[in-house]
Design an enzyme around this catalytic site. Structure first.
Site, PDB file in Angstrom:
ATOM      1  N   ASP A 141      29.974-107.581 -20.539  1.00  0.00           N
ATOM      2  CA  ASP A 141      30.452-107.634 -21.957  1.00  0.00           C
ATOM      3  C   ASP A 141      30.616-108.787 -22.417  1.00  0.00           C
ATOM      4  OD1 ASP A 141      30.799-104.700 -21.226  1.00  0.00           O
ATOM      5  OD2 ASP A 141      33.222-104.837 -21.813  1.00  0.00           O
ATOM      6  N   HIS A 168      39.922-103.999 -20.255  1.00  0.00           N
ATOM      7  CA  HIS A 168      39.843-102.963 -21.354  1.00  0.00           C
ATOM      8  C   HIS A 168      39.312-101.944 -20.667  1.00  0.00           C
ATOM      9  CE1 HIS A 168      37.467-105.775 -24.327  1.00  0.00           C
ATOM     10  NE2 HIS A 168      39.216-105.758 -24.643  1.00  0.00           N
ATOM     11  N   HIS A 187      37.126-106.884 -16.636  1.00  0.00           N
ATOM     12  CA  HIS A 187      38.344-107.666 -17.589  1.00  0.00           C
ATOM     13  C   HIS A 187      39.541-106.298 -17.814  1.00  0.00           C
ATOM     14  CE1 HIS A 187      35.215-105.692 -19.627  1.00  0.00           C
ATOM     15  NE2 HIS A 187      35.479-105.482 -21.037  1.00  0.00           N
ATOM     16  N   ASP A 210      37.067 -99.032 -20.626  1.00  0.00           N
ATOM     17  CA  ASP A 210      35.658 -98.815 -19.852  1.00  0.00           C
ATOM     18  C   ASP A 210      36.291 -99.333 -18.812  1.00  0.00           C
ATOM     19  OD1 ASP A 210      36.105-100.849 -21.603  1.00  0.00           O
ATOM     20  OD2 ASP A 210      33.812-100.327 -22.159  1.00  0.00           O
ATOM     21  N   HIS A 211      37.014-100.380 -18.420  1.00  0.00           N
ATOM     22  CA  HIS A 211      36.190-100.699 -17.122  1.00  0.00           C
ATOM     23  C   HIS A 211      37.640-100.935 -16.198  1.00  0.00           C
ATOM     24  CE1 HIS A 211      32.443-103.512 -18.310  1.00  0.00           C
ATOM     25  NE2 HIS A 211      33.590-102.830 -19.658  1.00  0.00           N
ATOM     26  N   HIS A 267      26.206-100.239 -18.820  1.00  0.00           N
ATOM     27  CA  HIS A 267      27.050-100.476 -20.035  1.00  0.00           C
ATOM     28  C   HIS A 267      26.638 -99.973 -21.558  1.00  0.00           C
ATOM     29  CE1 HIS A 267      30.328-102.604 -22.606  1.00  0.00           C
ATOM     30  NE2 HIS A 267      30.692-101.927 -21.292  1.00  0.00           N
ATOM     31  N   HIS A 273      33.767-113.121 -24.417  1.00  0.00           N
ATOM     32  CA  HIS A 273      33.994-111.226 -24.720  1.00  0.00           C
ATOM     33  C   HIS A 273      34.718-111.033 -25.619  1.00  0.00           C
ATOM     34  CE1 HIS A 273      33.646-107.197 -25.123  1.00  0.00           C
ATOM     35  NE2 HIS A 273      34.611-106.788 -24.329  1.00  0.00           N
TER      36      HIS A 273
END
EC number: 3.1.26.11
Length: 314
Positions: A218, A63, A61, A65-66, A277, A150
């Site tokens: 997530d 976000h 996705h 942090d990814h 994670h 999510h």
């Protein structure tokens, strides 16, 4: 065999000794990257597996942090001399997100092909051409996706590495296949000669089991995940919270606890569970390993650059 390295096992924000979400998979010299959080390049440099042979990048996705490590990584791959296209797979909206990130990495010596929320399994073969040397191929890697639950559009991934059946001399002889065609048929060529057609299946034995890897992060533990990961040799799953007292946070933020991931592993009849994670507030995930292990024994707590090797079974 398939080699994996957990490049980053953190969620939310990086902390010392823990970069953000990323997993590198290597097969016959070609590579697939799952997510590209902050620190991905540093971890890859420490690992020493190289950048040039990454053919596919699967993004769960959008976000930060990814995905925030993506522009820099693509530039580094370009600087490594790569000219072959790279395929990026991701959820609905990933095209716009990637194009937005590429504002700071506008000039690449290769094309990027984006597959947004594919509805059917994607067959991947390593790109080969006459101008670039490769050391292997994917032999029909099949990538399947699942929409997760999510706070934004998010995909889970299942990767299946097919294993070619063994060459069967007896079958080739019984089917009266000329020996000069054996090698070509083993390479999946269909040969027409003097009015006869020879198919590859005529020289192969029984089908053999491949290797399945699933990557789920997530999300809440929705029921569809169990069927999606079923039979995985390795199930890489988020374990954002180890303490069961954090279940309200998990529900509110649409993440999972260790025990919830373990229950998915049991329901999906997987061989191993690799937890990743981790919340930045959870400094020692090992302390909570028993929360998962009591439910699913073969639990592994992820650490940056933890390596696993999966072998084909006869």
């Amino acid at each position: 065999m398939v080699d994996l390295a957990l490049l980053g096992c953190g969620g939310g924000m990086p902390i010392p000794e823990r970069y953000l979400s990323s997993l590198l998979i290597s097969y016959k010299g070609r590579k697939i990257l799952m997510d590209c959080g902050e620190g991905t390049q540093v971890s890859m440099k420490i690992l020493g597996w190289g950048f040039k042979s990454i053919d596919v990048i699967c993004l769960t996705h959008g976000h930060a942090d990814h995905i925030v490590g993506l522009p820099g990584l693509l530039l580094t791959i370009g600087n490594s001399g790569r000219t072959l296209p790279i395929t990026i797979i991701g959820p609905i909206g990933i095209t716009a997100i990637v194009k937005g990130l590429m504002v700071i990495a506008p000039y690449l010596p290769y094309e990027i092909n984006i597959l947004e929320n594919p509805q059917e399994p994607v067959k991947i073969k390593a790109p080969l051409n006459a101008t670039e040397t490769t050391v292997g191929e994917f032999n029909d890697l099949i990538i399947s996706t699942l929409e997760l639950e999510h706070s934004t559009n998010c995909l889970g991934y299942s990767l299946y590495f097919n294993r070619k059946p063994k060459f069967d001399v007896k079958s080739a002889i019984e089917n009266e296949i000329p020996k000069e065609f054996w090698n070509r048929l083993q390479k999946n060529e269909v040969i027409m000669d003097h009015g006869k057609t020879y198919f590859p299946k005529l020289v192969f034995g029984a089908e053999r089991v491949g290797i399945k890897i699933s990557f789920i992060t997530d999300t809440r533990p929705i029921s569809k995940i169990k069927a999606f990961i079923n039979g995985s040799d390795l199930f890489v799953c988020e374990g954002t919270y180890g303490d069961e007292n954090d279940i309200e946070k998990a529900i509110r933020n649409k993440h999972m606890t260790f025990s919830e991931a373990a229950k998915l592993a049991v329901g999906g009849e997987v061989q191993e569970l690799l937890l990743t994670h981790f919340s930045p507030s959870m400094l020692s995930p090992e302390e909570y390993k028993d929360r998962s292990e009591v439910i699913f024994k073969n639990t592994i707590i992820g650490t940056d650059r933890k390596i696993r090797t999966l072998s084909f079974k006869d």
